[in-house]
Structures are given as C-alpha cells and as structure tokens.
Scaffold this motif. Structure first.
Motif, PDB file in Angstrom:
ATOM      1  N   CYS A  98       0.822  -1.215   0.000  1.00  0.00           N
ATOM      2  CA  CYS A  98       0.000   0.000   0.000  1.00  0.00           C
ATOM      3  C   CYS A  98       0.857   1.268   0.000  1.00  0.00           C
ATOM      4  N   CYS A 101       2.110   1.645  -3.476  1.00  0.00           N
ATOM      5  CA  CYS A 101       1.011   2.094  -4.337  1.00  0.00           C
ATOM      6  C   CYS A 101       0.791   3.598  -4.191  1.00  0.00           C
ATOM      7  N   THR A 105       1.389   6.377  -7.067  1.00  0.00           N
ATOM      8  CA  THR A 105       0.261   7.226  -7.457  1.00  0.00           C
ATOM      9  C   THR A 105       0.652   8.699  -7.409  1.00  0.00           C
ATOM     10  N   GLN A 206      -7.066   1.184  -3.330  1.00  0.00           N
ATOM     11  CA  GLN A 206      -5.656   0.870  -3.555  1.00  0.00           C
ATOM     12  C   GLN A 206      -5.506  -0.121  -4.721  1.00  0.00           C
ATOM     13  N   ASN A 210      -3.591   0.599  -8.148  1.00  0.00           N
ATOM     14  CA  ASN A 210      -2.550  -0.318  -8.597  1.00  0.00           C
ATOM     15  C   ASN A 210      -2.773  -0.787 -10.023  1.00  0.00           C
ATOM     16  N   ASN A 213      -1.431   1.972 -12.096  1.00  0.00           N
ATOM     17  CA  ASN A 213       0.009   2.088 -11.849  1.00  0.00           C
ATOM     18  C   ASN A 213       0.815   1.010 -12.567  1.00  0.00           C
ATOM     19  N   GLN A 278       8.722  -0.512  -7.310  1.00  0.00           N
ATOM     20  CA  GLN A 278       8.032  -1.788  -7.476  1.00  0.00           C
ATOM     21  C   GLN A 278       8.993  -2.968  -7.404  1.00  0.00           C
TER      22      GLN A 278
END
Length: 399
Positions: A98, A101, A105, A206, A210, A213, A278
């Motif tokens: 999270c 993420c 974002t 979230q 994602n 993303n 990531q």
C-alpha cells in the motif's frame, strides 16, 4: 526485393484474407487508455479532464488524504505490534504494497501531463499505418493488450476474493488487515463496522490505483514495441515501389524513428522511479509472504490468500519487464530492416542518410528503472533471486 523482405512479410502476414480487417477499420492507439483515464479520474488525479475543477480538487484531497495517506499510515502504525507473527507478516506485506502504491500514485499524478504528450506521438504514428502487413501487426496488438488486461485481472481478483474470505471466516472478531485505529474496535460493534468499512474502502481504492500504476507502463511498452515492428515493415518497403520517391520514404521512416525514441524517453521518465519502487517492494513481499506460508500462518483461508498473493506480486512486474525486453530487441533490429530496403539502386544522398540512421540505430535503447536497473526479463529474475536471498537470511536468523 530482398529475401529478408519476403521473410519479414511472411512473418507478419501469413494469410491476409484471414488476418486483415477491412481497410476502413479504425486505428487509434488512444482507445487502449480509456480504462486508465477512468481510473485516474476516479482516484482524483485527472484535474485537467474535469469541468468542475474546484469540486474535483476537494474530492481529490479528501480521497487521497483518507486512502493514499491514511490507509498505509494506519497499517504502518501497527507493524510488529500485533498479537502473533501471522498478523505481523500480513501487516508487513500489506503495508509495503500500500505504501508503494501511494508513492507510485503520487509520482504518476505529478507526471500525468506526460501521458498527453505520449498520446500525441501515438496519434502521429497511427497515421502512418497503411499497409496490410502493418494492420496485421495492429490486430495482433489488440490481442496482446487484452492478454495484459487478463493478467492483471488474474492477479487482483483471486487475491481480493481470498482476502475477503479470510476476513469473513475468521473465528474471532478481527480486521481484514491488522492496523491501528484511534478507537477501540474490538469491544465495540459500531467501531468494528467503521474500521472494517474503512479497510474495505481503502483496499478497494488501492487495488484500483494499482491497476493503473502497473498496467499503464506495460500497455505503453507493448504499443511502442508494435510500432517499432510496423516501422521495420515500413523500412523494408522503401525503394520497392518505383512510383514513390525513395528518399522521401526514407525521411518519413527516420521521422517515425525519432518519434518512437521521444515516446520511449517520455514513458521511461514517467515510469522510471515507480518501477524502481516496485522492484524493491516485489522482492520484499515475495520473501515475507513465502515465509508466512511456510512458518507462521496456519489458517486455511489466510494461507490461500498468501499463495495467490505470493504468485501475484511477481506477475505485476513481468508484463512490463517482458515488453521492456521486446522494445530493446526490436530497436536493435532496425538496422537490419534499413539494409533490407532497395538501397543499392538509390542516390548517394539517400545512402548517406541511410548510414546516419544505421549509426543511430546501433545505440542500445533499453528502459531503465531509477536510472540503474534495466526494465528487462533478466531484472525480473534478479528480483526473484533477491527475494530468495532475503529468505535465506530470514531462515538463518530464525535458526
């Protein structure tokens, strides 16, 4: 016409009557971004695409304070403060995901104007798609992008479903994810429902964040790869038709190459830092989720959730790494296409321009994450090795 030219056309167009739609088919690469723009509007990032700007800003601030900041914060405040190691593992993996993420974002929100630049370049490249072989590649592109969508649905749906089931079938009153709240949710039914509603809403947003993303970079790299293949076919046609000016065709192809390089540099700058985040989070989460599976978690539904989660985490980065590799491969092949055209019969001016293009195309073009890691299949496997190394360290500490 060269043998390479014949082979290449055979590769892209085995059966024109079956593979090619009517020549009036709509070609628009921008149509592949509709779902991403819908998500960016929903999560409060698309300020310039809304009419009621002030109202949208209020909505965006409230939503992102509550979800993008509040949700990871309430998870982070309870790390390693839970009643058992099973909850600590679940808490850590969810917090890392999270937090990553929310960071991605925020970075994408800051760079969202670059998406419009990429769309303009893609629109210019779409206008160049004319031959049957190029349209065949475009049709295959639709299938590839649909498969990317299926991959991300296959990642998020099972993980979300089993997270809900693990929450529903818990024998005692507990939250979906271990987290901190400024009120007693354990001994108050009302507070428990408030905390649960917050977590369900937060994790839903979230997951939505994602999707955009992780999916957008893979889609964009897939599009660039397809346009490079179309340019390859276009290069091979230079000088073949005597009715057209070969030098004009060559200059148009060189212009396409410049647009592709600009498009590549734009998407690289757009996803560079998020992909670095990531990669790091993927290695950590694979390690912790597998450790939880093997040593700490005993509840069947939580075990099933962690199985799907540990499988889904590396799959989030695989499509992007795969198409990053594909782009490097096809950019590196363009000089072969240049020498597959009918260059022998052309003027000295044509040959000079062709040689300048070949010299430029020999330079390696590969996307980088954070300016350090190549977004490549080899990096994907390196991330898995990194997770294994962390896991071995954890085992030694446990012993």
């Amino acid at each position: 016409m060269s043998c390479n030219h014949i082979k290449s056309n055979h590769l892209y167009l085995k059966n024109p009557s079956q593979n090619i739609e009517p020549f009036t088919m709509l070609i628009s690469s921008l149509s592949f971004f509709k779902s991403h723009w819908a998500v960016w509007k929903l999560v409060g990032l698309a300020f310039r695409q809304t009419k009621r700007t002030k109202l949208y800003i209020v909505y965006s601030l409230m939503l992102n304070l509550l979800v993008s900041i509040g949700f990871p914060l309430h998870l982070g405040l309870s790390i390693f403060r839970n009643q058992n190691l099973s909850d600590d593992i679940l808490n850590l993996t969810t917090f890392a995901t999270c937090l990553a993420c929310s960071l991605k974002t925020a970075i994408y929100a800051y760079n969202l104007d670059k998406v419009r630049q990429m769309e303009q370049l893609l629109s210019q490249l779409d206008l160049r798609i004319k031959s049957a072989a190029e349209k065949s590649i475009y049709i295959k592109l639709k299938t590839q992008l649909r498969n990317i969508l299926y991959v991300f649905i296959g990642i998020y749906l099972p993980a979300g479903v089993f997270a809900d089931l693990a929450f529903i079938f818990k024998s005692e009153r507990s939250l979906m994810y271990p987290g901190w709240f400024p009120f007693d949710w354990l001994n108050s039914t009302r507070n428990f429902y408030i905390a649960s509603a917050f977590q369900i809403t937060g994790v839903s947003f979230q997951l939505t964040q994602n999707y955009a993303n992780d999916c957008f970079p893979a889609v964009m790299l897939c599009l660039i790869s397809a346009h490079i293949k179309m340019l390859y076919v276009r290069f091979e046609q230079v000088g073949v038709d005597d009715a057209e000016n070969a030098e004009d065709q060559l200059e148009a192809c060189i212009t396409d190459h410049k647009r592709l390089l600009e498009l590549f540099r734009t998407i690289e700058s757009f996803m560079s830092l998020p992909m670095l985040i990531q990669f790091a989070v993927t290695g950590l989460n694979i390690c912790t989720s597998i450790a939880g599976l093997l040593f700490f978690v005993t509840e069947p539904m939580t075990l099933t959730y962690l199985i799907f989660y540990s499988l889904g985490v590396p799959l989030q980065i695989f499509p992007t790494c795969y198409y990053g590799t594909d782009i490097e491969l096809w950019f590196g092949k363009l000089h072969y296409a240049a020498f597959s055209c009918n260059w022998l019969a052309q003027s000295r001016s044509f040959k000079k321009k062709l040689m300048l293009f070949v010299e430029r195309s020999l330079k390696r073009t590969a996307p980088l994450a954070g300016g350090m890691l190549t977004i490549h299949v080899s990096t994907f496997f390196s991330t898995l090795k990194f997770a294994y190394s962390l896991f071995t360290i954890l085992i030694r500490m446990r012993n």
